[in-house]
Motif scaffolding. Structure first.
Motif, PDB file in Angstrom:
ATOM      1  N   UNK A  54       0.620  -1.129  -0.017  1.00 51.81           N
ATOM      2  CA  UNK A  54      -0.026   0.040   0.112  1.00 51.81           C
ATOM      3  C   UNK A  54       0.992   1.293  -0.081  1.00 51.81           C
ATOM      4  N   UNK A  55       1.851   1.428   0.943  1.00 53.19           N
ATOM      5  CA  UNK A  55       2.912   2.281   0.734  1.00 53.19           C
ATOM      6  C   UNK A  55       3.480   2.452  -0.539  1.00 53.19           C
ATOM      7  N   UNK A  56       3.846   1.467  -1.468  1.00 52.82           N
ATOM      8  CA  UNK A  56       4.295   1.572  -2.687  1.00 52.82           C
ATOM      9  C   UNK A  56       3.139   2.186  -3.640  1.00 52.82           C
ATOM     10  N   UNK A  57       2.127   1.587  -3.586  1.00 50.14           N
ATOM     11  CA  UNK A  57       0.909   2.244  -4.319  1.00 50.14           C
ATOM     12  C   UNK A  57       0.614   3.852  -4.171  1.00 50.14           C
ATOM     13  N   UNK A  58       0.620   3.979  -2.718  1.00 45.75           N
ATOM     14  CA  UNK A  58       0.636   5.552  -2.707  1.00 45.75           C
ATOM     15  C   UNK A  58       1.606   6.678  -3.170  1.00 45.75           C
ATOM     16  N   UNK A  59       2.932   5.905  -2.963  1.00 48.07           N
ATOM     17  CA  UNK A  59       3.857   6.515  -3.688  1.00 48.07           C
ATOM     18  C   UNK A  59       3.924   6.761  -5.101  1.00 48.07           C
ATOM     19  N   UNK A  60       3.527   5.809  -5.818  1.00 46.25           N
ATOM     20  CA  UNK A  60       3.127   5.730  -7.149  1.00 46.25           C
ATOM     21  C   UNK A  60       2.073   6.770  -7.621  1.00 46.25           C
ATOM     22  N   UNK A  61       0.900   6.814  -6.577  1.00 49.03           N
ATOM     23  CA  UNK A  61      -0.049   7.749  -7.157  1.00 49.03           C
ATOM     24  C   UNK A  61       0.380   9.163  -6.961  1.00 49.03           C
ATOM     25  N   UNK A  62       1.164   9.479  -5.844  1.00 46.47           N
ATOM     26  CA  UNK A  62       1.812  10.741  -5.785  1.00 46.47           C
ATOM     27  C   UNK A  62       2.764  11.138  -6.793  1.00 46.47           C
ATOM     28  N   UNK A  63       3.683  10.360  -7.366  1.00 42.72           N
ATOM     29  CA  UNK A  63       4.490  10.791  -8.399  1.00 42.72           C
ATOM     30  C   UNK A  63       3.615  10.907  -9.791  1.00 42.72           C
ATOM     31  N   UNK A  64       2.682   9.997  -9.921  1.00 43.60           N
ATOM     32  CA  UNK A  64       1.849  10.043 -11.202  1.00 43.60           C
ATOM     33  C   UNK A  64       1.160  11.494 -11.019  1.00 43.60           C
ATOM     34  N   UNK A  65       0.619  11.737  -9.906  1.00 39.19           N
ATOM     35  CA  UNK A  65      -0.183  13.044  -9.733  1.00 39.19           C
ATOM     36  C   UNK A  65       0.594  14.237 -10.321  1.00 39.19           C
ATOM     37  N   UNK A  66       1.895  14.166  -9.844  1.00 39.76           N
ATOM     38  CA  UNK A  66       2.711  15.254 -10.085  1.00 39.76           C
ATOM     39  C   UNK A  66       2.933  15.115 -11.905  1.00 39.76           C
ATOM     40  N   UNK A  67       3.072  14.039 -12.619  1.00 39.89           N
ATOM     41  CA  UNK A  67       3.030  13.961 -13.889  1.00 39.89           C
ATOM     42  C   UNK A  67       1.715  14.385 -14.670  1.00 39.89           C
ATOM     43  N   UNK A  68       0.797  14.101 -13.801  1.00 42.28           N
ATOM     44  CA  UNK A  68      -0.706  14.454 -14.522  1.00 42.28           C
ATOM     45  C   UNK A  68      -0.873  15.738 -14.433  1.00 42.28           C
ATOM     46  N   UNK A  69      -0.434  16.534 -13.355  1.00 44.80           N
ATOM     47  CA  UNK A  69      -0.397  18.033 -13.252  1.00 44.80           C
ATOM     48  C   UNK A  69       0.241  18.659 -14.241  1.00 44.80           C
TER      49      UNK A  69
END
Length: 413
Positions: free
Chosen positions: A321-336
């Motif tokens: 879950x920690x890994x998935x949340x970290x991927x989500x944060x990094x992906x959010x930066x790319x999406x923005x």
């Protein structure tokens, strides 16, 4: 759509005949071109064996109408995808359907050696199953930023030219030299920055080379989970973490081909030292190797089995879950920065761990701008193991250059 306007008449003919056989009159009317223009384009397709003609009597007087069909058994391009663990190669027909497929374990060998053997195995398999291996071009996906590594180009170009009978290439390096040693490669002249701009793939007459993540993203956009959307962020989660943005305007690459290194973005709160030398890179907690090490497992399949047996608040669940949340944060930066319509997650983790995609989705949307009310969809890749190799074959069939993603992918709709 712009892609339909940019599509060559030959590709439009192929697309039409992929749907159904047709006469010249029907094709001319369907495509909105004169018979003369149509016949010029058909001549090349028929000479190369992609289109076949047959006449069938309908019982009426006069010459029977000629029916045209697409010959799906004729090879068009080859695609090679080299990851750090395995190499895969395919030969595809004019519409990207796989005619021949082979795989090879990489182990600890140099990429030049693996590429040479894989090309040879692919050629031999084609002959064994009766497919003419004289492809028009070859695409190669490698697990490095290719524009910064000129020996990748030189080695791939030389080996492909040696193995495939119809793909010409000059001898640029001494036999046995490894990729990543451009300074020691005989006769290598680094390409100027004008040839290495954003999205430009290293290409000679018949060879296209790019990062394997780019090739996988193209496969996903053309045939996979993103084939019905105009733009995507593709994230590959494996031994490392790579990414690629595909939009109607471009395929990201970067000045030195390093625009895919999402795994080396720093995530707040992470303290592990990455092999790149930085602290807190996404790969330190979310790569497959990092997750397996932290959970004490040897494979993603073993990890998935433990997750089934363990309660949702167990230690392995917390690691994933920690890994998935970290991927989500990094992906959010790319999406923005890029505003894609969809995020596609590739690799074994999204495939084997049932809650991984949903956890990334939840985390990503938490870090987007609330005022915009975004809800970027996050999905698992639905391409099989040959997706990156097929993407490489697709790139080989078109000039993957700045602003050319629409030309490559536009006709999917």
């Amino acid at each position: 759509m712009v892609g339909s306007q940019l599509m060559s008449l030959s590709e439009r003919i192929v697309r039409a005949l992929a749907r159904a056989e047709a006469t010249r009159i029907a094709l001319s009317k369907d495509l909105g071109v004169s018979r003369t223009t149509l016949n010029r384009a058909l001549a090349g397709l028929m000479e190369d064996g992609f289109v076949k003609a047959s006449s069938r009597s309908d019982g009426r007087q006069g010459r029977p109408p000629e029916s045209l069909r697409l010959d799906r058994s004729v090879a068009y391009t080859a695609g090679i995808a080299l990851s750090k663990q395995v190499g895969r190669g395919v030969i595809v027909n004019r519409v990207g359907e796989v005619l021949v497929a082979v795989r090879l374990e990489v182990a600890a060998r140099s990429w030049c050696d693996v590429l040479r053997e894989l090309c040879g195995v692919l050629l031999a398999e084609a002959r064994r199953v009766g497919v003419d291996p004289r492809v028009r071009s070859v695409g190669v996906g490698v697990p490095v930023p290719v524009s910064a590594n000129q020996s990748v180009f030189q080695c791939a170009r030389r080996i492909v030219g040696e193995v495939f009978p119809e793909v010409g290439a000059e001898r640029c390096c001494a036999d046995g030299e490894e990729l990543g040693r451009a300074s020691e490669c005989s006769g290598v002249k680094p390409m100027g920055t004008r040839e290495l701009r954003v999205g430009v793939t290293g290409r000679w007459t018949d060879v296209t080379i790019d990062n394997i993540v780019t090739m996988a993203a193209l496969g996903e956009a053309r045939w996979g989970a993103a084939m019905a959307v105009p733009s995507l962020l593709y994230i590959q989660l494996s031994a490392g973490i790579g990414s690629c943005v595909v939009t109607p305007q471009l395929v990201t690459g970067g000045v030195v081909g390093a625009a895919s290194e999402l795994g080396h973005t720093v995530v707040p709160g992470l303290t592990g030292t990455c092999y790149c030398g930085k602290v807190g890179c996404l790969e330190t907690v979310a790569s497959v190797s990092a997750i397996l090490k932290a959970s004490g497992t040897d494979s993603v399949e073993e990890l998935a089995g433990l997750l089934v047996e363990e309660s949702t608040d167990g230690s392995v669940h917390r690691i994933v879950a920690r890994a998935a949340r970290a991927v989500g944060l990094a992906a959010a930066n790319a999406v923005l920065m890029t505003n894609p319509e969809i995020v596609v997650l590739g690799g074994p983790l999204p495939r084997e761990v049932d809650f991984f995609v949903s956890e990334v989705h939840r985390s990503l949307n938490e870090y987007l701008l609330p005022a915009l009310r975004w809800d970027v969809n996050v999905v698992q890749s639905n391409m099989d193991e040959w997706g990156a190799a097929r993407g490489a074959a697709l790139a080989a069939s078109q000039l993957l250059a700045l602003g050319d993603a629409e030309r490559i992918l536009g006709w999917r709709a």
